[in-house]
Design a protein around this motif. Sequence first.
Motif, mmCIF file in Angstrom:
data_model
loop_
_atom_site.group_PDB
_atom_site.id
_atom_site.type_symbol
_atom_site.label_atom_id
_atom_site.label_comp_id
_atom_site.label_asym_id
_atom_site.label_seq_id
_atom_site.Cartn_x
_atom_site.Cartn_y
_atom_site.Cartn_z
ATOM 1 N N UNK A 1 -34.121 -40.904 9.098
ATOM 2 C CA UNK A 1 -35.546 -40.214 9.942
ATOM 3 C C UNK A 1 -36.359 -39.989 9.520
ATOM 4 N N UNK A 2 -35.580 -40.186 8.021
ATOM 5 C CA UNK A 2 -36.954 -39.569 6.674
ATOM 6 C C UNK A 2 -37.687 -40.806 6.366
ATOM 7 N N UNK A 3 -37.048 -42.298 6.591
ATOM 8 C CA UNK A 3 -38.145 -43.576 6.913
ATOM 9 C C UNK A 3 -38.585 -43.316 8.140
ATOM 10 N N UNK A 4 -37.740 -43.198 9.014
ATOM 11 C CA UNK A 4 -38.872 -43.317 10.390
ATOM 12 C C UNK A 4 -39.822 -42.083 9.633
ATOM 13 N N UNK A 5 -40.232 -41.019 9.919
ATOM 14 C CA UNK A 5 -41.075 -40.127 9.667
ATOM 15 C C UNK A 5 -42.172 -40.608 8.275
#
Length: 107
Positions: A100-104
Amino acid sequence: MSPSILKAKQYIEEQEGCYRIIGKRVSLDSIVYAFLAGQSPESIVQSFPVLTLEEVYGAIAFYLANRPTIDAYLSKGQQLFETLRQQARENNALLYQKLYGIQNSSS
């Protein structure tokens, strides 16, 4: 010309709690979800080239003839999927945080 007796053909079998096209590895779920999404039988055949148009129509007819039972089966499958997805998130919390960190950060 003598009249011949036509035999009804079966297209769906249940194996280990899963409905499939007879002799194929394609699940009834796949065809039903495509049908409910508005895809035509011809379009479904393009998505599953191992199937014939006859098999797709047979699967749709099976679904329509057994709609309450198949809808309950599909609902149960969706609930199981959600349960497994939640368990995966809980068991791999760090992985999901990274994803989710990479996606955000790429948004």
